[in-house]
Design an enzyme around this catalytic site. Structure first.
Site, PDB file in Angstrom:
ATOM      1  N   HIS A  32       0.834  -1.201   0.000  1.00 34.84           N
ATOM      2  CA  HIS A  32       0.000   0.000   0.000  1.00 34.84           C
ATOM      3  C   HIS A  32       0.870   1.252   0.000  1.00 34.84           C
ATOM      4  O   HIS A  32       0.900   1.990  -0.969  1.00 34.84           O
ATOM      5  CB  HIS A  32      -0.924  -0.062   1.215  1.00 34.84           C
ATOM      6  CG  HIS A  32      -2.031   0.929   1.215  1.00 34.84           C
ATOM      7  ND1 HIS A  32      -2.327   1.737   0.148  1.00 34.84           N
ATOM      8  CD2 HIS A  32      -2.946   1.241   2.169  1.00 34.84           C
ATOM      9  CE1 HIS A  32      -3.367   2.496   0.442  1.00 34.84           C
ATOM     10  NE2 HIS A  32      -3.754   2.224   1.672  1.00 34.84           N
ATOM     11  N   ASP A  88       3.671   7.167  -7.331  1.00 34.10           N
ATOM     12  CA  ASP A  88       4.910   6.847  -6.614  1.00 34.10           C
ATOM     13  C   ASP A  88       6.162   6.976  -7.469  1.00 34.10           C
ATOM     14  O   ASP A  88       7.272   6.894  -6.947  1.00 34.10           O
ATOM     15  CB  ASP A  88       4.836   5.420  -6.063  1.00 34.10           C
ATOM     16  CG  ASP A  88       3.869   5.333  -4.913  1.00 34.10           C
ATOM     17  OD1 ASP A  88       3.858   6.278  -4.110  1.00 34.10           O
ATOM     18  OD2 ASP A  88       3.132   4.343  -4.823  1.00 34.10           O
ATOM     19  N   HIS A  95      -1.195   0.638 -12.410  1.00 33.84           N
ATOM     20  CA  HIS A  95      -2.105   0.900 -11.295  1.00 33.84           C
ATOM     21  C   HIS A  95      -3.343   0.039 -11.468  1.00 33.84           C
ATOM     22  O   HIS A  95      -3.787  -0.176 -12.597  1.00 33.84           O
ATOM     23  CB  HIS A  95      -2.494   2.389 -11.261  1.00 33.84           C
ATOM     24  CG  HIS A  95      -3.088   2.810  -9.960  1.00 33.84           C
ATOM     25  ND1 HIS A  95      -4.413   2.626  -9.649  1.00 33.84           N
ATOM     26  CD2 HIS A  95      -2.517   3.381  -8.872  1.00 33.84           C
ATOM     27  CE1 HIS A  95      -4.637   3.079  -8.426  1.00 33.84           C
ATOM     28  NE2 HIS A  95      -3.518   3.537  -7.936  1.00 33.84           N
TER      29      HIS A  95
END
Ligand code: ACO
Length: 431
Positions: free
Chosen positions: A269, A364, A308
């Site tokens: 996560h 990220d 994703h």
């Protein structure tokens, strides 16, 4: 119930047909319970590990369209909020459902600013951790411990009491996060400075040393503000689901939010940006990028920070972060890993392997580079995620508490173990 808003299900075991209503693109799992139900047998249940196709709630907080790369908080596009708003205004929007008037804004900012201090006993608790304690472990236990300082928080039906705890949590998270960071460095904890903005004060608590007053570079405070806005909510993700699930037992919000922090602590996560940094360091230089990409295509590696579960076109947060990278590096000097990241992105976006699989940079891919440039060690990256996400967790928790349809979260299981075994006493078994 109109004919075309139903689902007809035929149970081939019995030939029986059932007509189930379709509402908002969903069918109620409980409606399946009537199928095949007898006195001895329960009806059909749905099996969905990881909730990949199960809606657990109605929510008006955050909208995502993964195919189109859309993210909106309370209907406002993330791009506009990141450019024109502040984190505290966005937190207000998430919690209250609408943008504040000037008076509401000033009152909100005042309240948050004046609740940033924590009880001295909580400071002692933090000081009791080992020198090398992970800051996320410190954060999650100290957030949980806050419930013991505010026992009235258990009264979750009183809107005024709920408001007080929401203010306290949003206000104190940066203090607890910054102190966890200072602890690992053996540096004294820095008390909040109420003259500073939310992100300026956080930077002060992180980096102030002997100076009378810490004046953070406004470009860094702004970049952090943008990162906080981008991470404030993301609908029903793992940690939000944890907050809602624990909150469904009607526990106080500190305990529910500590469950969110715990979920975020997990590498699946909150940990991907750290993995991106490690990958960039391992690649080492721009000329090694093509060989690395070949390795990814051969299935030997993963291109971390790409892909994703929801965004299959682009991650709107990644586009905004790329702009923040320039602002931060203007102050800190360019991180040499940026060149490698840009080359990876350039080659991947032209390569059919990534295009055909709809793999694009996610939030990220660049955030780790910014955090490293701001001198954060990788263990702090998830803390930087947890602080702004607290606003989203609380907005979702409030929604849960007021939602008459919600019940205590209690999934079913498919039992696969033994039945009706005869117990053999230890005396007999160990003979
Ligand atoms: N590098 C190389 N190939 C990839 C990558 C990647 N980063 N991501 C997916 N693929 C490939 C898979 O191997 C698969 O290929 P195949 O069809 O030939 O088997 C295909 O793309 C589909 O991938 P899935 O794993 O089915 O996609 P899923 O939606 O389950 O996974 C995830 C999404 C976990 C984010 C994945 O893309 C990934 O592991 N990315 C790297 C880790 C990462 O950056 N995580 C951060 C996500 S953002 C966040 O959590 C805040």
């Amino acid at each position: 119930m109109t004919e075309n808003h139903t689902l007809t299900v035929r149970d081939n075991r019995t030939g029986e047909e059932f007509e189930l209503p379709i509402t908002d693109g969903t069918v109620r799992a409980s409606d399946f319970g009537q199928i095949g139900k007898t006195e001895d047998e329960p009806g059909l249940a749905l099996y969905d590990p990881g909730f990949t196709n199960t809606a657990s709630t109605r929510s008006a907080v955050t909208f995502i369209d993964g195919d189109k790369g859309i993210l909106e908080y309370r209907g406002y596009p993330i791009e506009q909020l990141a450019e024109k708003s502040t984190f505290l205004e966005v937190a207000y929007l998430l919690i209250h459902g609408e943008l504040p008037t000037r008076e509401q804004h000033d009152q909100w900012v005042h309240e948050i600013t004046f609740h940033t201090f924590v009880h001295e006993n909580l400071k002692s608790q933090l000081q009791g951790f080992r020198y090398d304690a992970h800051p996320m472990g410190m954060l999650l236990s100290s957030v949980g411990a806050l419930s013991t300082f505010y026992p009235e928080a258990r009264n979750i039906t009183d809107p005024d009491i709920r408001h007080d705890q929401i203010v306290r949590l949003i206000a104190k998270m940066p203090t607890l996060g910054a102190w966890s960071f200072r602890h690992a460095q053996g540096k004294p904890y820095v008390y909040p400075d109420n003259d500073l903005t939310y992100t300026e004060n956080f930077l002060s608590m992180l980096f102030k040393m002997s100076e009378q007053k810490y004046n953070p570079d406004p470009r860094l405070a702004k970049a952090l503000e943008v990162l906080f806005i981008l991470h404030a909510d993301h609908e029903q993700n793992c940690s939000t689901n944890a907050v809602r699930s624990v909150g469904s037992s009607q526990v106080d919000p500190y305990s529910a939010v500590s469950a969110g922090v715990a979920a975020l602590y997990g590498p699946l996560h909150g940990g991907a940006n750290e993995a991106v940094l490690k990958m960039l360091k391992r690649i080492g230089s721009k000329d090694k990028v093509p060989a690395f990409i070949d390795g990814v295509k051969n299935g030997d590696e993963k291109l971390m920070g790409f892909g994703h579960r929801v965004y299959k076109n682009f991650d709107p947060r990644a586009t905004i972060i790329k702009k923040a990278v320039d602002d931060v590096f203007e102050v800190t000097g360019v991180n040499p890993l940026l060149e490698i990241a840009q080359e990876l992105e350039r080659i991947a976006l032209e390569d059919d392997y990534f295009i055909s699989r709809k793999l694009y940079p996610n939030v990220d891919f660049y955030s780790g580079l910014i955090y490293e440039a701001l001198q954060f060690p990788p263990e702090m990256f998830t803390v930087l995620f947890a602080i702004p996400r607290t606003a989203g967790w609380l907005a979702q928790w409030l929604e849960l508490v007021d939602d008459k349809e919600q019940k205590i979260a209690r999934p079913k299981q498919i039992y696969t173990g033994d039945r009706r075994l005869d117990f053999v006493s230890a005396e007999e078994r160990w003979k």
